[in-house]
Design an enzyme around this catalytic site. Structure first.
Site, short mmCIF file in Angstrom:
data_model
loop_
_atom_site.label_atom_id
_atom_site.label_comp_id
_atom_site.label_asym_id
_atom_site.label_seq_id
_atom_site.Cartn_x
_atom_site.Cartn_y
_atom_site.Cartn_z
N SER A 23 115.69 34.31 34.90
CA SER A 23 116.78 35.19 34.45
C SER A 23 116.38 36.66 34.49
O SER A 23 115.19 37.00 34.44
CB SER A 23 117.21 34.82 33.04
OG SER A 23 117.65 33.50 32.99
C1 SAM Z 1 118.97 30.57 34.53
S1 SAM Z 1 118.01 29.14 34.67
C2 SAM Z 1 116.93 29.22 33.27
C3 SAM Z 1 116.06 30.43 33.26
C4 SAM Z 1 114.80 30.27 32.47
N1 SAM Z 1 115.02 29.96 31.08
C5 SAM Z 1 113.85 31.44 32.60
O1 SAM Z 1 112.76 31.32 32.05
O2 SAM Z 1 114.16 32.47 33.24
C6 SAM Z 1 119.15 27.87 34.15
C7 SAM Z 1 118.57 26.49 34.24
O3 SAM Z 1 119.43 25.60 33.54
C8 SAM Z 1 119.30 24.34 34.14
N2 SAM Z 1 120.37 23.47 33.67
C9 SAM Z 1 121.65 23.36 34.12
N3 SAM Z 1 122.32 22.43 33.42
C10 SAM Z 1 121.46 21.92 32.53
C11 SAM Z 1 121.54 20.92 31.53
N4 SAM Z 1 122.67 20.24 31.31
N5 SAM Z 1 120.43 20.65 30.80
C12 SAM Z 1 119.28 21.31 31.01
N6 SAM Z 1 119.13 22.26 31.96
C13 SAM Z 1 120.20 22.57 32.69
C14 SAM Z 1 119.28 24.64 35.62
O4 SAM Z 1 118.66 23.58 36.35
C15 SAM Z 1 118.47 25.93 35.65
O5 SAM Z 1 117.13 25.71 35.97
#
Ligand code: SAM
Length: 403
Positions: free
Chosen positions: A72
């Protein structure tokens, strides 16, 4: 220190200096964590300059080329960490992983705290599992799971941070918090996402601060993507909340005719933020949505919207209106006036209604303390809800009011 490490260090400090200077980073622990964690080690596909730019690094796209995972953007991460209010010794759950934010959380909780980070995507879990120990954070627990159900075996958590766009707040998130726990979640409120800090109050949540953000959409059991209704080939579309229905042929016909412009008399300075205007509009205009348009539609004059991907808009039957690109006023052109363009048989009426709400925001809410937001279980009767605009979701009733 190697030359590479020295460079990374310099890039990182510059980034954090900017986040401190613009007021995003407000506390020493968050600043220290951001200056310490080597962000580039969680985005090895990026150059050092890219890893330390204030932008997300996309790490995975779906079959349509849309981002589904990223590291992010630092500004959003920092804003959410400030909202989360982490203390040493806290137990934390992060939903949506990658490793970087989990490492920052580990810095914030210290040796007596604990961080669990989970992701629905095995590729992302693999990245976090590899990068966290390599960056010096071997004791962060990484799980593959659908965040909809939290991580019950580590509950209760003092803090939960959701780093993926959520359409709702499933009850598990509330139940897995300690009685005085706090959750920060990027929640979609009628096609507008705000990262909201909520404190647990028994069975419901009371908001305590929020900020604008954009996130990749939730997958799995909680998936509820917005819809895109196209109005002119692929050039112009309306972004609608999941359940909203519109008369697309009538709206296409409306756009084919010249719109009516209404100027509001409300002006804004060049660098002045006005995020709460969008939230005010979303809670006072029935049919609120957002308009997205490609550059070609601007160039040809088909639209004159305030932004490319998300100008506030409103639909009513066969007509719609959207906020235009503000026009410069005064001799020095340092302030801009908001305007609205209406299309369709009742385009003028709709644009007037829209403009009136911009004026109301200007008179009553502008510069104020912001909205009060709560989230109650879906079966809560109206009589138990605080006053305010109510957004009903499958699991929760979200209320928004303005002091
Ligand atoms: C923007 S990224 C996370 C960024 C991260 N926290 C960082 O350190 O920058 C969003 C993540 O949410 C995950 N995601 C989407 N739906 C999800 C769910 N139902 N449960 C867990 N993870 C999920 C995606 O696979 C993705 O890797």
């Amino acid at each position: 220190m190697t030359e590479g490490q020295r460079q990374a260090h310099a890039f990182r400090n510059k980034l954090v200096d900017n986040l401190v200077a613009d007021g995003t980073v407000r506390t020493q622990p968050v600043e220290h964590a951001l200056r310490t964690v080597p962000r580039h080690q969680f985005a090895p596909e990026a150059t050092l300059a890219q890893a330390y730019a204030d932008e997300a690094v996309v790490t995975k796209v779906d079959q349509h080329g849309l981002a589904i995972s990223s590291v992010s953007a630092p500004q959003i991460i920092a804003m959410m960490l400030e909202l989360l209010d982490v203390h040493p010794g806290h137990r934390i759950l992060e939903i949506g992983s990658g490793g970087y934010n989990a490492a920052l959380l580990r810095e914030l909780v210290g040796d007596n705290g604990h961080v669990t980070t989970l992701d629905i995507d095995q590729d992302v879990v693999n990245r976090a599992t590899q990068y966290l120990p390599a960056a010096g954070y071997p004791d962060v627990r990484v799980l593959r799971a659908d965040g909809e159900y939290g991580a019950p075996d580590g509950a209760p958590y003092d803090r939960i941070i959701v780093t993926v766009g959520a359409a709702d707040i499933p009850p598990t998130w509330i139940h897995q918090l300690t009685p005085d726990g706090r959750i920060v979640v990027p929640l979609r409120l009628r096609n507008l996402t705000r990262a909201i800090a909520f404190d647990r109050r028994g069975d419901h949540l009371a908001g305590d601060g929020y900020g604008p953000c954009g996130f990749v959409p939730m997958q799995g059991a909680g998936e509820d993507r917005e819809q895109l209704v196209l109005l002119a080939g692929r050039e112009v579309g309306l972004r609608l909340d999941g359940g909203m229905r519109v008369d697309a042929p009538a709206l296409r016909a409306a756009l084919a005719h010249t719109g009516a412009d209404i100027w509001t008399g409300v002006t804004v300075g060049q660098q002045e933020p006005f995020d709460d205007l969008e939230l005010h509009l979303s809670t006072t205009l029935p049919g609120f949505c957002r308009l997205a348009a490609q550059k070609s539609a601007f160039d040809s004059g088909l639209v004159n919207a305030s932004w490319r991907t998300a100008s506030p808009a409103v639909v009513d039957g066969d007509s719609f209106a959207y906020r235009m690109r503000p026009r410069p006023v005064g001799e020095d052109h340092t302030s801009y006036e908001f305007g609205v363009r209406g299309h369709g048989p009742r385009g003028v009426e709709l644009a007037e209604r829209f403009a009136e709400q911009i004026r109301t925001w200007n008179e009553r809410q502008r510069g104020g303390p912001g909205a009060r937001i709560t989230a109650y279980p879906a079966d809560t009767p109206d009589s138990h809800l605080p006053e305010g605009f109510v957004i009903d979701k499958p699991h929760t009733r979200v209320t928004i009011s303005w002091p």
